[in-house]
Design a protein around this motif. Structure first.
Motif, PDB file in Angstrom:
ATOM      1  N   VAL A 181       1.450 -11.993  -7.998  1.00  0.00           N
ATOM      2  CA  VAL A 181       0.097 -11.214  -7.501  1.00  0.00           C
ATOM      3  C   VAL A 181       0.705 -10.184  -6.274  1.00  0.00           C
ATOM      4  N   THR A 182       1.721 -10.405  -5.566  1.00  0.00           N
ATOM      5  CA  THR A 182       2.048  -9.656  -4.253  1.00  0.00           C
ATOM      6  C   THR A 182       2.889  -8.272  -5.163  1.00  0.00           C
ATOM      7  N   ARG A 183       3.850  -8.777  -5.968  1.00  0.00           N
ATOM      8  CA  ARG A 183       4.451  -7.673  -6.638  1.00  0.00           C
ATOM      9  C   ARG A 183       3.535  -6.858  -7.377  1.00  0.00           C
ATOM     10  N   THR A 184       2.354  -7.281  -8.149  1.00  0.00           N
ATOM     11  CA  THR A 184       1.585  -6.308  -8.903  1.00  0.00           C
ATOM     12  C   THR A 184       0.733  -5.366  -8.059  1.00  0.00           C
ATOM     13  N   VAL A 185       0.185  -6.189  -6.814  1.00  0.00           N
ATOM     14  CA  VAL A 185      -0.694  -5.168  -5.818  1.00  0.00           C
ATOM     15  C   VAL A 185       0.259  -4.263  -5.154  1.00  0.00           C
ATOM     16  N   LEU A 186       1.534  -4.591  -4.841  1.00  0.00           N
ATOM     17  CA  LEU A 186       2.170  -3.567  -3.868  1.00  0.00           C
ATOM     18  C   LEU A 186       2.761  -2.526  -4.875  1.00  0.00           C
ATOM     19  N   ALA A 187       2.979  -2.984  -6.087  1.00  0.00           N
ATOM     20  CA  ALA A 187       3.363  -1.769  -7.092  1.00  0.00           C
ATOM     21  C   ALA A 187       2.195  -0.791  -7.143  1.00  0.00           C
ATOM     22  N   ALA A 188       0.882  -1.379  -7.475  1.00  0.00           N
ATOM     23  CA  ALA A 188       0.038  -0.341  -7.444  1.00  0.00           C
ATOM     24  C   ALA A 188      -0.435   0.516  -6.080  1.00  0.00           C
ATOM     25  N   LEU A 189      -0.365  -0.337  -5.061  1.00  0.00           N
ATOM     26  CA  LEU A 189      -0.658   0.371  -3.748  1.00  0.00           C
ATOM     27  C   LEU A 189       0.599   1.514  -3.608  1.00  0.00           C
ATOM     28  N   GLY A 190       1.767   1.306  -4.008  1.00  0.00           N
ATOM     29  CA  GLY A 190       2.953   2.160  -3.989  1.00  0.00           C
ATOM     30  C   GLY A 190       2.622   3.428  -4.456  1.00  0.00           C
ATOM     31  N   THR A 191       1.692   3.461  -5.530  1.00  0.00           N
ATOM     32  CA  THR A 191       1.456   4.989  -6.349  1.00  0.00           C
ATOM     33  C   THR A 191       0.336   5.728  -5.507  1.00  0.00           C
ATOM     34  N   HIS A 192      -0.157   4.914  -4.523  1.00  0.00           N
ATOM     35  CA  HIS A 192      -1.584   5.661  -4.113  1.00  0.00           C
ATOM     36  C   HIS A 192      -1.223   5.928  -2.679  1.00  0.00           C
ATOM     37  N   VAL A 193      -0.199   5.451  -1.875  1.00  0.00           N
ATOM     38  CA  VAL A 193       0.150   5.668  -0.507  1.00  0.00           C
ATOM     39  C   VAL A 193       1.271   6.798  -0.470  1.00  0.00           C
ATOM     40  N   ILE A 194       1.014   8.140   0.282  1.00  0.00           N
ATOM     41  CA  ILE A 194       2.080   9.247   0.266  1.00  0.00           C
ATOM     42  C   ILE A 194       2.244   9.793   1.453  1.00  0.00           C
ATOM     43  N   GLY A 195       3.284  10.287   1.627  1.00  0.00           N
ATOM     44  CA  GLY A 195       3.655  11.078   2.764  1.00  0.00           C
ATOM     45  C   GLY A 195       4.492  10.164   3.679  1.00  0.00           C
ATOM     46  N   ASP A 196       4.101  10.574   5.026  1.00  0.00           N
ATOM     47  CA  ASP A 196       4.800   9.819   5.915  1.00  0.00           C
ATOM     48  C   ASP A 196       4.231   8.195   5.905  1.00  0.00           C
ATOM     49  N   GLU A 197       3.070   8.082   5.641  1.00  0.00           N
ATOM     50  CA  GLU A 197       2.409   6.502   5.471  1.00  0.00           C
ATOM     51  C   GLU A 197       3.292   5.681   4.496  1.00  0.00           C
ATOM     52  N   ARG A 198       3.671   6.345   3.346  1.00  0.00           N
ATOM     53  CA  ARG A 198       4.380   5.830   2.309  1.00  0.00           C
ATOM     54  C   ARG A 198       5.802   5.334   2.787  1.00  0.00           C
ATOM     55  N   VAL A 199       6.448   6.314   3.842  1.00  0.00           N
ATOM     56  CA  VAL A 199       7.716   6.118   4.288  1.00  0.00           C
ATOM     57  C   VAL A 199       7.546   5.104   5.290  1.00  0.00           C
ATOM     58  N   ASP A 200       6.828   4.979   6.309  1.00  0.00           N
ATOM     59  CA  ASP A 200       6.339   4.119   7.345  1.00  0.00           C
ATOM     60  C   ASP A 200       6.225   2.563   6.681  1.00  0.00           C
ATOM     61  N   LEU A 201       5.253   2.808   5.692  1.00  0.00           N
ATOM     62  CA  LEU A 201       5.217   1.413   4.951  1.00  0.00           C
ATOM     63  C   LEU A 201       6.375   0.910   4.673  1.00  0.00           C
ATOM     64  N   ALA A 202       7.004   1.424   3.701  1.00  0.00           N
ATOM     65  CA  ALA A 202       8.320   0.833   3.164  1.00  0.00           C
ATOM     66  C   ALA A 202       9.234   0.353   4.282  1.00  0.00           C
ATOM     67  N   ARG A 203       9.416   1.269   5.462  1.00  0.00           N
ATOM     68  CA  ARG A 203      10.142   0.893   6.698  1.00  0.00           C
ATOM     69  C   ARG A 203       9.636  -0.497   7.107  1.00  0.00           C
ATOM     70  N   ALA A 204       8.355  -0.808   7.258  1.00  0.00           N
ATOM     71  CA  ALA A 204       7.567  -1.698   7.863  1.00  0.00           C
ATOM     72  C   ALA A 204       7.894  -3.219   6.980  1.00  0.00           C
ATOM     73  N   LEU A 205       7.721  -2.960   5.839  1.00  0.00           N
ATOM     74  CA  LEU A 205       7.913  -4.171   5.125  1.00  0.00           C
ATOM     75  C   LEU A 205       9.158  -4.596   4.743  1.00  0.00           C
ATOM     76  N   PRO A 206       9.221  -5.960   4.397  1.00  0.00           N
ATOM     77  CA  PRO A 206      10.212  -6.564   4.127  1.00  0.00           C
ATOM     78  C   PRO A 206      11.297  -5.819   2.669  1.00  0.00           C
ATOM     79  N   GLY A 207      12.424  -6.024   2.636  1.00  0.00           N
ATOM     80  CA  GLY A 207      13.255  -5.124   1.711  1.00  0.00           C
ATOM     81  C   GLY A 207      12.835  -5.252   0.462  1.00  0.00           C
ATOM     82  N   GLU A 208      12.350  -6.506  -0.139  1.00  0.00           N
ATOM     83  CA  GLU A 208      11.854  -6.352  -1.525  1.00  0.00           C
ATOM     84  C   GLU A 208      10.575  -5.793  -1.620  1.00  0.00           C
ATOM     85  N   ALA A 209       9.583  -5.949  -0.683  1.00  0.00           N
ATOM     86  CA  ALA A 209       8.364  -5.310  -0.814  1.00  0.00           C
ATOM     87  C   ALA A 209       8.569  -3.741  -0.647  1.00  0.00           C
ATOM     88  N   ALA A 210       9.646  -3.395   0.314  1.00  0.00           N
ATOM     89  CA  ALA A 210       9.554  -1.782   0.600  1.00  0.00           C
ATOM     90  C   ALA A 210      10.212  -1.167  -0.964  1.00  0.00           C
TER      91      ALA A 210
END
Length: 152
Positions: free
Chosen positions: A45-74
């Motif tokens: 479930v986590t993989r599916t939802v984060l992959a979907a979210l990754g298509t909709h967060v852009i710009g600095d927020e996308r970069v900061d989200l990836a930085r804040a999450l654990p490596g696999e989620a990033a």
């Protein structure tokens, strides 16, 4: 003529960010929040939802989200190609249902909320606020926040 420098606001990262040590913690948080019977189901479930979210967060927020999450989620966030069309919250849930075998809109809504509502302790409330500011109205509820924005 004087120039004014605008300071860049940086977000502090959680202690587990950008490493895989936080991945089991994230999965366990999703498992507990969503009442999933197994770690395997919570991870799917986590993989599916984060992959979907990754298509909709852009710009600095996308970069900061990836930085804040654990490596696999990033990596799940960063691997997605940004969407050219913004989905409403309901359409986003439907897109997760389409990615999940046997899902209904109700189970997909549960899955999305179970994952997104666990993110604030991992990424911080300030980043959640910034992410919500770039998404269409309705996503706040999926992150476990009251949606006080009038619908358009």
């Amino acid at each position: 003529m004087s120039t004014t420098t605008v300071p860049r606001v940086t977000t502090s990262r959680a202690p587990h960010a950008a490493d895989d040590n936080g991945w089991p913690q994230l999965i366990e948080a999703v498992r507990e929040t969503g009442l999933y019977p197994t770690r395997t189901k919570a991870e799917q479930v986590t993989r599916t939802v984060l992959a979907a979210l990754g298509t909709h967060v852009i710009g600095d927020e996308r970069v900061d989200l990836a930085r804040a999450l654990p490596g696999e989620a990033a990596r799940l966030i960063a691997a997605q190609i940004p969407a050219t069309h913004r989905l409403t919250a309901a359409e986003f849930v439907d897109s997760v249902a389409a990615r999940t075998p046997g899902a209904t809109p109700a189970t997909a809504r549960w899955d999305v909320s179970s994952v997104l509502s666990t993110l604030p302790p991992f990424i911080g409330d300030e980043l959640v606020t910034r992410i919500l500011a770039q998404l269409p109205a309705g996503y706040a509820l999926l992150f476990g926040r009251a949606d006080l924005t009038p619908a358009s």
